[in-house]
Design an enzyme around this catalytic site. Structure first.
Site, mmCIF file in Angstrom:
data_model
loop_
_atom_site.group_PDB
_atom_site.id
_atom_site.type_symbol
_atom_site.label_atom_id
_atom_site.label_comp_id
_atom_site.label_asym_id
_atom_site.label_seq_id
_atom_site.Cartn_x
_atom_site.Cartn_y
_atom_site.Cartn_z
ATOM 1 N N ALA A 151 2.275 1.685 -3.421
ATOM 2 C CA ALA A 151 1.273 2.236 -4.340
ATOM 3 C C ALA A 151 1.076 3.731 -4.101
ATOM 4 O O ALA A 151 0.893 4.507 -5.053
ATOM 5 C CB ALA A 151 -0.051 1.499 -4.159
ATOM 6 N N TYR A 152 1.120 4.144 -2.852
ATOM 7 C CA TYR A 152 0.974 5.565 -2.507
ATOM 8 C C TYR A 152 2.120 6.384 -3.088
ATOM 9 O O TYR A 152 1.896 7.423 -3.731
ATOM 10 C CB TYR A 152 0.927 5.689 -0.992
ATOM 11 C CG TYR A 152 0.933 7.105 -0.469
ATOM 12 C CD1 TYR A 152 -0.167 7.942 -0.633
ATOM 13 C CD2 TYR A 152 2.036 7.595 0.221
ATOM 14 C CE1 TYR A 152 -0.166 9.237 -0.140
ATOM 15 C CE2 TYR A 152 2.047 8.887 0.727
ATOM 16 C CZ TYR A 152 0.949 9.701 0.547
ATOM 17 O OH TYR A 152 0.952 10.975 1.038
ATOM 18 N N ILE A 153 3.344 5.921 -2.887
ATOM 19 C CA ILE A 153 4.507 6.640 -3.400
ATOM 20 C C ILE A 153 4.504 6.653 -4.934
ATOM 21 O O ILE A 153 4.816 7.669 -5.566
ATOM 22 C CB ILE A 153 5.807 6.024 -2.857
ATOM 23 C CG1 ILE A 153 5.923 6.308 -1.362
ATOM 24 C CG2 ILE A 153 7.023 6.563 -3.599
ATOM 25 C CD1 ILE A 153 5.956 7.779 -0.995
ATOM 26 N N VAL B 20 0.838 -1.203 0.000
ATOM 27 C CA VAL B 20 0.000 0.000 0.000
ATOM 28 C C VAL B 20 0.877 1.258 0.000
ATOM 29 O O VAL B 20 0.608 2.203 -0.735
ATOM 30 C CB VAL B 20 -0.963 -0.002 1.204
ATOM 31 C CG1 VAL B 20 -1.726 1.316 1.281
ATOM 32 C CG2 VAL B 20 -1.944 -1.165 1.090
ATOM 33 N N LYS C 44 1.883 9.248 -6.029
ATOM 34 C CA LYS C 44 2.372 10.615 -5.845
ATOM 35 C C LYS C 44 3.450 10.949 -6.880
ATOM 36 O O LYS C 44 3.485 12.058 -7.431
ATOM 37 C CB LYS C 44 2.927 10.786 -4.432
ATOM 38 C CG LYS C 44 1.875 10.812 -3.336
ATOM 39 C CD LYS C 44 0.976 12.030 -3.454
ATOM 40 C CE LYS C 44 0.080 12.219 -2.258
ATOM 41 N NZ LYS C 44 -0.891 13.339 -2.447
#
Length: 220
Positions: free
Chosen positions: A130-132, A127, A135
């Site tokens: 996926a966030y990085i 997760v 962004k």
């Protein structure tokens, strides 16, 4: 100045709205949940229902009419999974940028995160990765656009009272914490001064007054 804030009910966004209103600007918060409009009104801002995961570019373009600047402060949140990192942290950011250009808004400030632009630490899990990635892709999309963009990467966010003193500079900046109060104040200062255009900057707590830190940023 009229500023439209995507993710208008977020902790940074509400603080930013209050700061803008207090200095005589107009703040408009885009929110997915209509129940959150009352909180924006309490801050002196206008609240508008808009689900950026479902809206079209044309929908958002209409809401940006007359805006001098837009701020992307939306996020899927810590409890969300991989799919919503893709749809909000990347997809909604790109949608807003499309709408900003379609509406002719001259300024777009994107709130990103320290760690973007680098491979994520494997131990942080799927997760976080996926966030990085979301962004990083949103940042890359914005840098290619013909708009007065600024990308702000805050460090670890806290709800501590703001100090009014920060470290704000193009990367790399050593990792650290930053209060949401100070993030909102730095964004307000960047917008008010028209500073940071064409820059990616990282933001953590520090010793430099916010106005001075913004004034000291390089220009492009």
């Amino acid at each position: 100045m009229r500023v439209v804030i995507a993710g208008g009910h977020g902790k940074i966004a509400l603080r930013l709205a209050r700061l803008l209103v207090d200095r005589g600007d107009e703040a408009v918060g885009l929110v997915r949940n209509p129940d959150h409009i009352a909180d924006l009104r309490a801050a002196g801002a206008e609240g508008v229902e808009c689900d950026l995961e479902r809206a079209t570019v044309a929908d958002v373009e209409k809401l940006l009419a007359g805006a001098d600047a837009a701020v992307f402060a939306a996020g899927a949140g810590p409890g969300s999974g991989v799919a919503r990192k893709e749809s909000v942290d990347k997809g909604a950011a790109i949608l807003l940028a499309d709408a900003v250009q379609a509406a002719g808004v001259p300024r777009l400030l994107q709130v990103s995160a320290m760690g973007a632009g680098k491979p994520p630490a494997p131990e942080r899990g799927d997760v976080w990765a996926a966030y990085i990635a979301a962004k990083t892709l949103a940042e890359g999309d914005l840098r290619r656009r013909d708009v007065g963009w600024t990308i702000v990467r805050p460090g670890l966010l806290t709800d501590d009272p703001g100090t009014g003193r920060v470290t704000l500079a193009p990367p790399p900046v050593p990792r650290g914490q930053i209060s949401r109060d100070d993030v909102a104040a730095a964004i307000a200062e960047l917008l008010g001064r028209g500073a940071g255009v064409g820059l990616t900057v990282e933001l953590v707590g520090g010793d430099v007054p916010i106005a001075e830190a913004v004034e000291n940023l390089p220009t492009r």
